[in-house]
Enzyme design. Structure first.
Site, PDB file in Angstrom:
ATOM      1  N   THR A 216      18.548 -21.624  14.717  1.00 31.66           N
ATOM      2  CA  THR A 216      18.978 -22.838  15.407  1.00 31.66           C
ATOM      3  C   THR A 216      20.304 -23.347  14.860  1.00 31.66           C
ATOM      4  O   THR A 216      21.220 -23.709  15.609  1.00 31.66           O
ATOM      5  CB  THR A 216      17.908 -23.932  15.243  1.00 31.66           C
ATOM      6  OG1 THR A 216      16.678 -23.458  15.774  1.00 31.66           O
ATOM      7  CG2 THR A 216      18.317 -25.210  15.952  1.00 31.66           C
TER       8      THR A 216
ATOM      9  N   ARG B 239      12.531 -28.789  20.094  1.00 28.36           N
ATOM     10  CA  ARG B 239      13.625 -28.105  20.772  1.00 28.36           C
ATOM     11  C   ARG B 239      13.136 -27.220  21.917  1.00 28.36           C
ATOM     12  O   ARG B 239      13.854 -27.035  22.899  1.00 28.36           O
ATOM     13  CB  ARG B 239      14.419 -27.249  19.776  1.00 28.36           C
ATOM     14  CG  ARG B 239      15.302 -28.063  18.842  1.00 28.36           C
ATOM     15  CD  ARG B 239      16.129 -27.148  17.962  1.00 28.36           C
ATOM     16  NE  ARG B 239      16.997 -27.882  17.063  1.00 28.36           N
ATOM     17  CZ  ARG B 239      18.265 -28.178  17.292  1.00 28.36           C
ATOM     18  NH1 ARG B 239      18.830 -27.808  18.430  1.00 28.36           N
ATOM     19  NH2 ARG B 239      18.987 -28.835  16.409  1.00 28.36           N
TER      20      ARG B 239
ATOM     21  N   LYS C 108       7.585 -20.282  10.316  1.00 30.40           N
ATOM     22  CA  LYS C 108       8.437 -21.433  10.013  1.00 30.40           C
ATOM     23  C   LYS C 108       7.918 -22.568  10.878  1.00 30.40           C
ATOM     24  O   LYS C 108       8.044 -22.543  12.098  1.00 30.40           O
ATOM     25  CB  LYS C 108       9.907 -21.132  10.325  1.00 30.40           C
ATOM     26  CG  LYS C 108      10.829 -22.331  10.100  1.00 30.40           C
ATOM     27  CD  LYS C 108      12.266 -22.019  10.526  1.00 30.40           C
ATOM     28  CE  LYS C 108      13.159 -23.252  10.372  1.00 30.40           C
ATOM     29  NZ  LYS C 108      14.543 -23.003  10.829  1.00 30.40           N
TER      30      LYS C 108
ATOM     31  N   TYR D  12       8.451 -18.837  14.601  1.00 30.18           N
ATOM     32  CA  TYR D  12       9.222 -20.079  14.455  1.00 30.18           C
ATOM     33  C   TYR D  12       8.732 -21.066  15.503  1.00 30.18           C
ATOM     34  O   TYR D  12       8.954 -20.883  16.701  1.00 30.18           O
ATOM     35  CB  TYR D  12      10.709 -19.755  14.617  1.00 30.18           C
ATOM     36  CG  TYR D  12      11.672 -20.915  14.464  1.00 30.18           C
ATOM     37  CD1 TYR D  12      11.289 -22.139  13.933  1.00 30.18           C
ATOM     38  CD2 TYR D  12      13.003 -20.757  14.844  1.00 30.18           C
ATOM     39  CE1 TYR D  12      12.197 -23.177  13.798  1.00 30.18           C
ATOM     40  CE2 TYR D  12      13.925 -21.783  14.711  1.00 30.18           C
ATOM     41  CZ  TYR D  12      13.515 -22.988  14.183  1.00 30.18           C
ATOM     42  OH  TYR D  12      14.416 -24.020  14.054  1.00 30.18           O
TER      43      TYR D  12
ATOM     44  N   TYR E 273      12.005 -23.770  27.096  1.00 32.84           N
ATOM     45  CA  TYR E 273      12.307 -24.212  28.464  1.00 32.84           C
ATOM     46  C   TYR E 273      11.203 -23.890  29.459  1.00 32.84           C
ATOM     47  O   TYR E 273      10.792 -24.742  30.238  1.00 32.84           O
ATOM     48  CB  TYR E 273      13.651 -23.640  28.964  1.00 32.84           C
ATOM     49  CG  TYR E 273      14.070 -24.162  30.321  1.00 32.84           C
ATOM     50  CD1 TYR E 273      14.536 -25.454  30.465  1.00 32.84           C
ATOM     51  CD2 TYR E 273      13.976 -23.367  31.455  1.00 32.84           C
ATOM     52  CE1 TYR E 273      14.899 -25.950  31.716  1.00 32.84           C
ATOM     53  CE2 TYR E 273      14.334 -23.838  32.708  1.00 32.84           C
ATOM     54  CZ  TYR E 273      14.795 -25.144  32.833  1.00 32.84           C
ATOM     55  OH  TYR E 273      15.153 -25.624  34.056  1.00 32.84           O
TER      56      TYR E 273
ATOM     57  N   ILE F  61      12.885 -22.892   5.233  1.00 33.13           N
ATOM     58  CA  ILE F  61      14.137 -22.379   5.793  1.00 33.13           C
ATOM     59  C   ILE F  61      14.979 -23.606   6.074  1.00 33.13           C
ATOM     60  O   ILE F  61      14.662 -24.410   6.945  1.00 33.13           O
ATOM     61  CB  ILE F  61      13.889 -21.515   7.034  1.00 33.13           C
ATOM     62  CG1 ILE F  61      13.116 -20.252   6.621  1.00 33.13           C
ATOM     63  CG2 ILE F  61      15.216 -21.137   7.702  1.00 33.13           C
ATOM     64  CD1 ILE F  61      12.753 -19.340   7.762  1.00 33.13           C
TER      65      ILE F  61
END
Length: 296
Positions: free
Chosen positions: A48, A142, A166, A137, A111, A208
């Protein structure tokens, strides 16, 4: 074992740009040296913080190769390979030269908001084609979808090359369930700098980190104490970082970390649209904090 190499702190590396918007490889080399010299345990490329959605696929492939070559085996490397189309992720696995990497980081598809079964089937397919171990992840803020603890644990148990997650859900109860029920050696890494100490106190394996880009030396001092079990000492170390870490996210990531790094003279603060550089107020805030807390 790769799981042990990827505990601790991975720096979620930025992608510096030149004033005309191209990838700035000189600055990228400086950043790699800076975080390694600051003591990070490994580097994460094309996540990201790297503004990966604005990078063309050929740019990503070149960046991955450049980072691999410049690290030159000094620390392990994790390469971000993700997207909202499973077939596109498989294309990346074929196109990227991953021979110098130790693992991939693969984000939940964004999305299109798949179901939990869709998430599982996506990662099952990726795992069948990946030449490297996979760190899942989860970042629902997001992507628009939260991968539940149940789905993470199902993948951890069924998919032998899925070695960790993560977790950036911000839900400590969800993280605790993963910690309680994970297979042996399954990594649970924080995706939020500010939650790292709490997660490690509960048995998590590290982070991370965005902050490790800008303040690797100070951040590693903090996490080093936590790894040694001195959580009171770690919390005291973190107090000097707390306001600066919050400032990193005040105008979004990686806008904040690029602003801080530009104040420190390591890069310019160019980002790609739709992101815009940090405000003058943010820049002044970092100038004050970096000087006040000796964060260089």
């Amino acid at each position: 074992m790769i799981r042990h190499k990827l505990a601790g702190v991975g720096a979620a590396l930025i992608t510096p740009f030149t004033p005309d918007g191209r990838v700035d490889y000189d600055a990228l080399a400086r950043m790699i040296d800076y975080v390694i010299e600051g003591g990070v345990d490994y580097i994460v490329a094309l996540g990201t913080t790297a503004e990966t959605p604005t990078l063309y696929l050929p740019e990503r492939a070149v960046i991955a190769m450049f980072i691999t070559n410049h690290i030159a085996g000094r620390v392990p490397l994790v390469v971000g390979v993700g997207g909202n189309s499973t077939s596109e992720v498989l294309d990346q696995l074929r196109e990227f030269d991953l021979r110098g990497a130790d693992a991939i980081l693969s984000v939940t598809p964004y999305y299109n908001k798949p179901s939990q079964e869709g998430l599982y089937q996506h990662f099952r397919t990726v795992s069948e084609h990946s030449p490297l171990p996979i760190i899942l992840y989860n970042i629902p803020g997001r992507t628009g979808v939260n991968m539940t603890a149940e789905t993470t644990l199902r993948a951890a148990r069924d998919l032998k090359n899925v070695i960790g997650v993560k977790e950036a859900s911000g839900d400590i109860a969800q993280m605790q369930r993963i910690l309680d029920e994970r297979p042996a050696d399954f990594l649970v890494l924080s995706g939020d700098d500010g939650m790292t100490l709490e997660l490690m106190r509960r048995g998590g394996d590290g982070v991370i980190s965005v902050a490790a880009n800008a303040f690797p030396r100070r951040f590693m001092q903090c996490i080093g104490r936590a790894k040694a079990g001195d959580f009171d000492g770690a919390q005291k170390e973190y107090e000097a970082l707390d306001e600066a870490v919050r400032a990193l996210f005040a105008e979004g990531n990686p806008v904040g970390v690029k602003c801080a790094l530009s104040v420190m003279g390591l890069i310019n603060d160019r980002v790609r649209l739709p992101l815009v550089p940090g405000s003058e107020a943010l820049r002044a805030r970092f100038e004050r904090l970096i000087a006040e807390y000796d964060l260089r």
